[in-house]
Design an enzyme around this catalytic site. Structure first.
Site, PDB file in Angstrom:
ATOM      1  N   LEU A 107       1.033  -1.852   0.048  1.00  0.00           N
ATOM      2  CA  LEU A 107       0.108   0.421   0.454  1.00  0.00           C
ATOM      3  C   LEU A 107       0.843   1.138   0.181  1.00  0.00           C
ATOM      4  CD1 LEU A 107      -2.167  -1.575   2.504  1.00  0.00           C
ATOM      5  CD2 LEU A 107      -2.847  -1.790   0.016  1.00  0.00           C
ATOM      6  N   GLY A 108       0.396   2.711  -0.573  1.00  0.00           N
ATOM      7  CA  GLY A 108       1.214   3.734  -0.602  1.00  0.00           C
ATOM      8  C   GLY A 108       2.185   3.627  -2.189  1.00  0.00           C
ATOM      9  N   CYS A 109       1.342   2.826  -2.441  1.00  0.00           N
ATOM     10  CA  CYS A 109       2.429   2.988  -4.233  1.00  0.00           C
ATOM     11  C   CYS A 109       0.862   3.627  -5.334  1.00  0.00           C
ATOM     12  CB  CYS A 109       3.012   1.717  -4.383  1.00  0.00           C
ATOM     13  SG  CYS A 109       4.422   0.871  -3.779  1.00  0.00           S
ATOM     14  N   GLN A 110       0.762   4.203  -6.370  1.00  0.00           N
ATOM     15  CA  GLN A 110      -0.056   4.602  -7.252  1.00  0.00           C
ATOM     16  C   GLN A 110      -0.131   3.540  -8.026  1.00  0.00           C
ATOM     17  OE1 GLN A 110       0.188   7.939  -9.233  1.00  0.00           O
ATOM     18  NE2 GLN A 110      -1.182   7.611 -10.202  1.00  0.00           N
ATOM     19  N   SER A 111       0.893   3.359  -8.439  1.00  0.00           N
ATOM     20  CA  SER A 111       1.044   1.196  -8.909  1.00  0.00           C
ATOM     21  C   SER A 111       0.228   0.148  -8.430  1.00  0.00           C
ATOM     22  CB  SER A 111       2.207   1.911 -10.112  1.00  0.00           C
ATOM     23  OG  SER A 111       3.676   1.006  -9.173  1.00  0.00           O
TER      24      SER A 111
END
Length: 146
Positions: A58-62
């Protein structure tokens, strides 16, 4: 997982020095981004069975998935992304930290990011994703070292 596709320098600090040296070879950021994409293509195959919410970072756009394996004596990480540049960022992080003892992971700041100028050339969403990846690696090492 004992084999690795990453050049395994004797220490995480030496791995960072090697990364800095490699990126210094390129004269501009277009070339560095292409090299980053090429590095991402070298990540080992990531099993589709691991592409689950349990392993999602979590915390990644991709989309990014990461699976830690091992113990405090040696932590290995396998990871994958649906983004070419993010895959390259994963490759660099795993090159520095995967296959190392938890204590070494915890003692090694990711200086390569500033050394190669990544901090200035990543979008805010990619910077956040990289921070989430590095935090996951550190948190895993802390849990194993405890």
């Amino acid at each position: 997982m004992t084999d690795t596709v990453f050049p395994l320098e004797p220490t995480a600090v030496q791995a960072q020095a090697a990364i800095k040296e490699e990126f210094a070879f390129f004269s501009d950021w277009a070339e560095r981004y292409q090299y980053l994409i090429d590095l991402g293509r070298k990540l080992p195959p990531f099993p589709d069975a691991w592409k689950t919410d349990e392993h999602r970072l979590l915390g990644c756009q991709s989309m990014v998935w990461i699976v830690p394996q091992g113990s405090a004596q040696r932590l290995d990480f396998q990871a994958a992304s649906d983004s070419a540049i993010v895959s390259g960022l994963i490759y660099l992080a795993l090159r520095v930290y995967s296959g190392r003892p938890a204590a070494e992971i915890l003692a090694t700041e990711p200086g390569y990011i500033a050394d190669i100028g990544l901090a200035k050339h990543l979008s805010p969403t990619r910077s956040n994703g990289l921070a989430a990846l590095l935090a996951f690696i550190q948190d895993t090492a802390k849990a194993q070292a405890a």
